[in-house]
Design an enzyme around this catalytic site. Sequence first.
Site, mmCIF file in Angstrom:
data_model
loop_
_atom_site.group_PDB
_atom_site.id
_atom_site.type_symbol
_atom_site.label_atom_id
_atom_site.label_comp_id
_atom_site.label_asym_id
_atom_site.label_seq_id
_atom_site.Cartn_x
_atom_site.Cartn_y
_atom_site.Cartn_z
ATOM 1 N NE ARG A 104 51.535 37.761 24.766
ATOM 2 C CZ ARG A 104 52.448 37.009 25.338
ATOM 3 N NH1 ARG A 104 53.718 37.134 25.018
ATOM 4 N NH2 ARG A 104 52.114 36.125 26.244
ATOM 5 C CB THR A 108 50.241 34.377 16.049
ATOM 6 O OG1 THR A 108 49.577 35.556 16.559
ATOM 7 C CG2 THR A 108 49.292 33.620 15.147
ATOM 8 C CG ASP A 200 47.180 38.009 31.559
ATOM 9 O OD1 ASP A 200 46.997 37.489 30.452
ATOM 10 O OD2 ASP A 200 46.893 39.205 31.805
ATOM 11 C CG ASP A 203 43.647 37.777 33.040
ATOM 12 O OD1 ASP A 203 42.766 38.503 32.548
ATOM 13 O OD2 ASP A 203 44.026 36.711 32.502
HETATM 14 C C1 PRP Z 1 50.274 41.800 27.900
HETATM 15 C C2 PRP Z 1 51.139 42.924 28.440
HETATM 16 C C3 PRP Z 1 51.781 43.455 27.189
HETATM 17 C C4 PRP Z 1 51.957 42.208 26.358
HETATM 18 C C5 PRP Z 1 53.404 41.783 26.439
HETATM 19 O O1 PRP Z 1 49.115 42.285 27.342
HETATM 20 O O2 PRP Z 1 50.412 43.895 29.144
HETATM 21 O O3 PRP Z 1 51.011 44.414 26.494
HETATM 22 O O4 PRP Z 1 51.131 41.202 26.935
HETATM 23 O O5 PRP Z 1 53.647 40.714 25.601
HETATM 24 P P1 PRP Z 1 54.560 40.838 24.297
HETATM 25 O O6 PRP Z 1 55.788 41.564 24.722
HETATM 26 O O7 PRP Z 1 54.831 39.412 23.922
HETATM 27 O O8 PRP Z 1 53.782 41.556 23.242
HETATM 28 P P2 PRP Z 1 47.974 41.306 26.768
HETATM 29 O O9 PRP Z 1 48.188 41.053 25.317
HETATM 30 O O10 PRP Z 1 47.883 40.096 27.657
HETATM 31 O O11 PRP Z 1 46.688 42.188 26.853
HETATM 32 P P3 PRP Z 1 45.928 42.742 28.152
HETATM 33 O O12 PRP Z 1 46.830 43.764 28.796
HETATM 34 O O13 PRP Z 1 44.717 43.370 27.544
HETATM 35 O O14 PRP Z 1 45.607 41.598 29.057
HETATM 36 N N1 URA Z 2 51.897 39.301 29.209
HETATM 37 C C1 URA Z 2 51.701 39.157 30.538
HETATM 38 O O1 URA Z 2 50.768 39.749 31.107
HETATM 39 N N2 URA Z 2 52.535 38.351 31.217
HETATM 40 C C2 URA Z 2 53.560 37.700 30.621
HETATM 41 O O2 URA Z 2 54.313 36.978 31.316
HETATM 42 C C3 URA Z 2 53.738 37.848 29.245
HETATM 43 C C4 URA Z 2 52.901 38.678 28.561
#
Ligand code: PRP
Ligand code: URA
Length: 209
Positions: A104, A108, A200, A203
Amino acid sequence: MAKVMIMEHPLIQHKIGWIRKSDTGSRDFREMVGEIAMLMCYEATRNLELEDIEIETPICATTVKGLKGKKLAVVPILRAGLGMVDGMLAMIPAAKVGHIGLYRDPKTLEPVEYYCKLPEDCSEREVFVVDPMLATGGSAVAAIQMLKDKGVRNIHFLCIIAAPEGLEAMKAAHPDVDIYIGALDEKLNDHGYIVPGLGDAGDRIFGTK
Ligand code: PRP
Ligand code: URA
């Protein structure tokens, strides 16, 4: 319209309570995400087809039920979806695994694609897309569209925590996809994080913050 199922099982609710706590470390977090995925998989595979199989027990011949041998695939959305793969495979070990890389954009909140590797015969498979978090819904909606663009028709989506905004986005974009949710939370905050959520997920699984 496909079904939306919010898990009520006490074991799932108990484990989600633990992973929400900010003092749960990565090791326990990872372990419980895997266990929750395994329990959710049990529910999401409830309608797999069975067939009759003739076998011999040590006592006599009999007819038993076996899975009809339908081809399955698990597709995690990277990174956090990786945390759910082993739990899924513990229940459906013959499934193939594809990977979709999306992150994400922090400003944005739009999903950015960086990887896609799927089983060759993916379009013939029943696919279980996994990601612990459904926030705005942007990532899940995009990942499922990528699968549909490759001809996949039979898709389920499993997430551990969802925001109402993400659920509505999924229902609007992919009304044919069954959605399995561990817990439906209150809302998103101004940064697009789920409230109360768990922070997150990537993380916390990989200990990167
Ligand atoms: C997180 C999560 C989803 C997304 C959800 O991933 O694992 O994929 O955010 O958010 P959304 O519904 O608003 O799209 P992130 O983009 O943080 O990537 P990561 O898993 O690599 O940390
Ligand atoms: N992605 C995450 O990992 N946590 C949230 O709360 C939203 C998006």
